[in-house]
Design a protein around this motif. Structure first.
Motif, PDB file in Angstrom:
ATOM      1  N   ASN A 128       0.807  -1.221   0.000  1.00  0.00           N
ATOM      2  CA  ASN A 128       0.000   0.000   0.000  1.00  0.00           C
ATOM      3  C   ASN A 128       0.844   1.277   0.000  1.00  0.00           C
ATOM      4  N   GLY A 129       2.086   1.190   0.474  1.00  0.00           N
ATOM      5  CA  GLY A 129       2.953   2.361   0.494  1.00  0.00           C
ATOM      6  C   GLY A 129       3.630   2.657  -0.826  1.00  0.00           C
ATOM      7  N   LYS A 130       3.538   1.754  -1.770  1.00  0.00           N
ATOM      8  CA  LYS A 130       4.156   1.965  -3.088  1.00  0.00           C
ATOM      9  C   LYS A 130       3.278   2.892  -3.929  1.00  0.00           C
ATOM     10  N   PRO A 131       3.859   3.594  -4.900  1.00  0.00           N
ATOM     11  CA  PRO A 131       3.057   4.457  -5.780  1.00  0.00           C
ATOM     12  C   PRO A 131       2.027   3.650  -6.559  1.00  0.00           C
ATOM     13  N   LEU A 132       0.930   4.301  -6.904  1.00  0.00           N
ATOM     14  CA  LEU A 132      -0.132   3.639  -7.652  1.00  0.00           C
ATOM     15  C   LEU A 132       0.390   2.996  -8.930  1.00  0.00           C
ATOM     16  N   ALA A 133       1.275   3.672  -9.642  1.00  0.00           N
ATOM     17  CA  ALA A 133       1.805   3.114 -10.888  1.00  0.00           C
ATOM     18  C   ALA A 133       2.483   1.774 -10.639  1.00  0.00           C
ATOM     19  N   SER A 180       0.561   8.298  -6.028  1.00  0.00           N
ATOM     20  CA  SER A 180      -0.080   8.205  -4.713  1.00  0.00           C
ATOM     21  C   SER A 180       0.067   6.829  -4.088  1.00  0.00           C
ATOM     22  N   ALA A 181       0.355   6.828  -2.786  1.00  0.00           N
ATOM     23  CA  ALA A 181       0.272   5.608  -1.992  1.00  0.00           C
ATOM     24  C   ALA A 181      -1.195   5.330  -1.682  1.00  0.00           C
ATOM     25  N   TYR A 182      -1.466   4.136  -1.169  1.00  0.00           N
ATOM     26  CA  TYR A 182      -2.828   3.733  -0.809  1.00  0.00           C
ATOM     27  C   TYR A 182      -3.005   3.977   0.680  1.00  0.00           C
TER      28      TYR A 182
END
Length: 316
Positions: A128-133, A180-182
């Motif tokens: 969840n902390g990774k970028p949306l891409a 964005s992160a989640y």
């Protein structure tokens, strides 16, 4: 089941498509938000309010049939079609069911597609902390699309997608920042929704009759002080004759003497008051200056655990 239900990331409402190279847009599906949890052995489905819906959608419990991950939390939307477009009324025919025999019959009668748009946990690691891409790249590697499981695609031109949604009378779009992160239990401007139609959950506080059958629902919301206020009446939408007859029976059982709404209004002279317990999803055009819904339409009945906290003016 080792994985516990989370509160999913939510978009905020906007009036225009955000501009910039990091923004992509997706279709806003008129369905039920659903997260799939698979710990390698067991599968559970929970909705956005962390209510268990595992029983209602048995065709999605074999996660290995559509996902390569050894363990995973997927985020998406369960949709059912009414003709050629998603319908909240249709998906509620599945989501409200509680008995095994009726669910088994409904699997064929009301086919559902799982539109997956995010991944929160994968192969024992929180992503969840990774970028949306990056999360979308993981999703592409893990999901095996099929007739009932699809990955929601990105569209670079949000205004063009909005135009398509408008031409098909669909709900709108969601715009997302690829960096964005989640944010679990979060809601901020990194995800934004642009809705062509407004909707909200309202509580029924009274009914009116025509020929001894309920023909309209008197709707209300709670303000910040917990005061129940009338916001309009609705007698159109996706309510079948059988449901109007069921409402007529319920109104007799739930009837009360005193008006549950704090405010007075013209239609009250013809009303029968009922306990404010039934919740409906209502679609409407806009608010009038008097604080009443313009052209409200009943979309479906909804299960809400605590109407006082959910059915408020703060809905957005």
């Amino acid at each position: 089941m080792d994985l516990k239900p989370i509160i999913p990331f939510e978009p905020v409402r906007t009036d225009k498509v955000p501009a910039g190279p990091n923004w992509v847009s997706q279709i806003k599906w008129d369905g039920v938000r659903m997260l799939t949890y698979f710990d390698g052995t067991d599968t559970r489905l929970w909705n956005r309010r962390r209510n268990d819906r595992t029983q209602q959608y048995p065709e999605f419990l074999d996660v290995r049939a559509y996902c390569r991950a050894r363990s995973v939390i997927l985020d998406g939307e369960m949709i059912a079609l009414d003709g050629r477009k998603p319908s909240f009324h249709e998906i509620m025919k599945r989501d409200r069911l509680r008995t095994e025999s009726k669910i088994a019959q409904a699997v064929a009668r009301v086919p559902v597609t799982y539109m997956i748009f995010d991944i929160v946990y994968c192969d024992g690691e929180w992503v969840n902390g990774k970028p949306l891409a990056e999360r979308q790249s993981i999703l592409e590697r893990m999901i095996v699309p099929g007739d009932r499981v699809q990955i929601v695609p990105n569209v670079a031109d949000g205004n063009a997608l909005l135009g398509v949604m408008r031409s098909h009378s669909m709900e709108g779009i969601v715009c997302k920042d690829l960096t964005s992160a989640y944010a679990m239990d979060g809601k901020d401007g990194r995800w934004q929704k642009l809705k062509l139609f407004h909707d909200l959950y309202a509580v029924v506080g009274g009914v009116t009759f025509r020929d001894k059958i309920v023909n309209a629902l008197l709707l209300g919301l709670y303000d910040d002080d917990g005061t129940f206020l009338y916001i309009g009446h609705a007698g159109t939408g996706k309510v079948t004759q059988a449901e109007w007859e069921r409402l007529t029976r319920l109104a007799g059982q739930m009837r009360v003497k005193d008006r549950p709404f704090r405010n007075e209004f013209e239609r009250s002279k013809d009303a029968v008051w009922i306990r404010p317990e039934l919740v409906v999803k209502v679609q409407f055009l806009e608010w009038t200056p008097d604080g009443v819904l313009r052209h409200p339409s009943i979309q479906s009945f909804a299960e809400v655990d605590n109407p006082i906290s959910v059915c408020t003016f703060r809905q957005s």
